[in-house]
Design a protein around this motif. Structure first.
Motif, PDB file in Angstrom:
ATOM      1  N   ALA A   1       6.683   1.427   2.063  1.00  0.00           N
ATOM      2  CA  ALA A   1       6.514   2.068   0.758  1.00  0.00           C
ATOM      3  C   ALA A   1       7.585   3.109   0.466  1.00  0.00           C
ATOM      4  O   ALA A   1       7.880   3.395  -0.698  1.00  0.00           O
ATOM      5  CB  ALA A   1       5.125   2.698   0.657  1.00  0.00           C
ATOM      6  N   GLY A   2       8.189   3.674   1.494  1.00  0.00           N
ATOM      7  CA  GLY A   2       9.193   4.713   1.265  1.00  0.00           C
ATOM      8  C   GLY A   2      10.563   4.177   0.919  1.00  0.00           C
ATOM      9  O   GLY A   2      11.481   4.955   0.610  1.00  0.00           O
TER      10      GLY A   2
ATOM     11  N   GLY B   1      -2.844   3.686  -5.163  1.00  0.00           N
ATOM     12  CA  GLY B   1      -2.670   3.214  -3.804  1.00  0.00           C
ATOM     13  C   GLY B   1      -1.729   2.044  -3.669  1.00  0.00           C
ATOM     14  O   GLY B   1      -1.581   1.505  -2.565  1.00  0.00           O
TER      15      GLY B   1
ATOM     16  N   GLY C   1      -5.093  -1.587   1.587  1.00  0.00           N
ATOM     17  CA  GLY C   1      -4.347  -1.535   2.834  1.00  0.00           C
ATOM     18  C   GLY C   1      -4.441  -2.786   3.679  1.00  0.00           C
ATOM     19  O   GLY C   1      -4.130  -2.753   4.873  1.00  0.00           O
TER      20      GLY C   1
ATOM     21  N   PRO D   1       0.849  -1.204   0.000  1.00  0.00           N
ATOM     22  CA  PRO D   1       0.000   0.000   0.000  1.00  0.00           C
ATOM     23  C   PRO D   1       0.883   1.253   0.000  1.00  0.00           C
ATOM     24  O   PRO D   1       1.951   1.282   0.625  1.00  0.00           O
ATOM     25  CB  PRO D   1      -0.792  -0.126   1.308  1.00  0.00           C
ATOM     26  CG  PRO D   1      -0.736  -1.584   1.651  1.00  0.00           C
ATOM     27  CD  PRO D   1       0.593  -2.067   1.167  1.00  0.00           C
ATOM     28  N   SER D   2       0.445   2.273  -0.690  1.00  0.00           N
ATOM     29  CA  SER D   2       1.253   3.492  -0.802  1.00  0.00           C
ATOM     30  C   SER D   2       1.544   4.148   0.537  1.00  0.00           C
ATOM     31  O   SER D   2       2.551   4.854   0.685  1.00  0.00           O
ATOM     32  CB  SER D   2       0.536   4.502  -1.721  1.00  0.00           C
ATOM     33  OG  SER D   2       0.385   3.970  -3.011  1.00  0.00           O
ATOM     34  N   ASP D   3       0.692   3.917   1.547  1.00  0.00           N
ATOM     35  CA  ASP D   3       0.923   4.516   2.865  1.00  0.00           C
ATOM     36  C   ASP D   3       1.539   3.519   3.858  1.00  0.00           C
ATOM     37  O   ASP D   3       1.583   3.779   5.056  1.00  0.00           O
ATOM     38  CB  ASP D   3      -0.393   5.076   3.432  1.00  0.00           C
ATOM     39  CG  ASP D   3      -1.488   4.007   3.538  1.00  0.00           C
ATOM     40  OD1 ASP D   3      -1.236   2.849   3.117  1.00  0.00           O
ATOM     41  OD2 ASP D   3      -2.583   4.329   4.027  1.00  0.00           O
ATOM     42  N   HIS D   4       2.029   2.408   3.366  1.00  0.00           N
ATOM     43  CA  HIS D   4       2.638   1.394   4.233  1.00  0.00           C
ATOM     44  C   HIS D   4       4.042   1.845   4.651  1.00  0.00           C
ATOM     45  O   HIS D   4       4.726   2.544   3.882  1.00  0.00           O
ATOM     46  CB  HIS D   4       2.721   0.062   3.484  1.00  0.00           C
ATOM     47  CG  HIS D   4       3.017  -1.119   4.358  1.00  0.00           C
ATOM     48  ND1 HIS D   4       4.299  -1.465   4.745  1.00  0.00           N
ATOM     49  CD2 HIS D   4       2.195  -2.052   4.914  1.00  0.00           C
ATOM     50  CE1 HIS D   4       4.249  -2.552   5.485  1.00  0.00           C
ATOM     51  NE2 HIS D   4       2.983  -2.928   5.609  1.00  0.00           N
TER      52      HIS D   4
END
Length: 298
Positions: free
Chosen positions: A178-179, A255, A238, A172-175
């Motif tokens: 993800a960074g 996402g 998510g 998920p992009s907000d996991h």
């Protein structure tokens, strides 16, 4: 073939309305031509021509026979053309089944390439098929070719390796992961996972379990799904992360981020399979197109 020669002779006389000109057109002497027409009339029991010293005209029976004779010879010519097209592998019908990642990455280009290179062959496609389902479909004739994941332990199938595809992680992009620029396998310890279904004998399920076991990671599987599109959709929602072949990244869903999976770098094969006894020319030509495209795309 005597009947076809008789029909050729009859049509030539009917169109020329003259035995001499018809004989010249057929590149034969006139007496044998006249004999052929007499034999044909004798076999039919009717006169096809009304003969005078100056001309040859069709009788009403001859007029009707001319229509059918042209149709018969036309059908024979069409049958010969069709046989030659089949022998050359430029006509026919094939059904191709694809695993999930090939559905999104290879199938769009493959369908275009096949339409260009084999326009006389009719193709249909089934996407999102698991390997066990593809093998069963090859045997029952539901599909003719399968783009699937090896190994395929079936001696009745011919399996050709196409390429190796790197494994990636869909997150998920907000996991928290993800960074990162890349992810190690041991980073998946304690992370919720979404995997392909074990109950449906998914090859990817075994690959993921083996990958985690080699890294000493105890899997925390939260969801098992049958289709790759559903798997990526759940990632976008998510509900967890998923290990996928790199071509799945062609399935761009908001996402979801795709990250290289390292330590170790692993790949999974893509292969083409069909029943061993299938040697039709149009199937073999299709196999060649698929192999060439897979190499260039890989």
């Amino acid at each position: 073939m005597d009947l076809l020669r008789h029909l050729d002779a009859f049509i030539a006389v009917a169109e020329e309305r003259h035995f001499g000109r018809a004989a010249a057109r057929l590149q034969m002497a006139q007496p044998p031509l006249s004999q052929q027409i007499r034999r044909l009339e004798g076999e039919l029991g009717v006169e096809l021509f009304a003969r005078t010293t100056r001309r040859v005209d069709l009788t009403p029976a001859g007029e009707a026979y001319l229509v059918r004779a042209r149709s018969i010879l036309g059908s024979v010519d069409e049958a010969g053309d069709e046989a030659r097209r089949v022998a050359a592998g430029v006509t026919g019908h094939l059904r191709i089944g694809c695993v999930g990642s090939a559905t999104y990455s290879l199938l769009p280009r493959l369908s275009r390439r096949l339409a260009t290179e084999l326009p006389g062959v009719e193709f249909s496609f089934r996407g999102e098929m698991l390997v066990a389902d593809q093998v069963a479909a090859l045997h029952d004739g539901t599909i003719d070719l399968a783009l699937l994941r090896p190994p395929v332990l079936d001696g009745t199938l011919e399996v050709r390796d196409l390429r190796e595809e790197r494994l990636m992680l869909a997150v998920p992009s907000d996991h928290p992961l993800a960074g990162r620029r890349q992810v190690r396998v041991d980073d998946l310890a304690g992370v919720d996972l979404i995997v392909h279904s074990a109950a449906r004998r998914s090859t990817m399920y075994d690959v993921v379990r083996g990958l985690l076991a080699d890294a000493g990671v105890t899997p925390r599987i939260r969801h098992e799904v049958g289709e790759t599109s559903t798997l990526v959709t759940l990632v976008a929602g998510g509900l967890g992360v998923a290990v996928v072949p790199e071509p799945v990244s062609a399935l761009a869903i908001d996402g979801v981020a795709y990250l290289p999976l390292v330590r170790p770098v692993r790949t999974i094969g893509l292969a083409l399979a069909h029943r061993s006894e299938r040697t039709e020319p149009h199937l073999e030509r299709t196999v060649a197109v698929v192999e060439a495209l897979a190499r260039s795309a890989g």
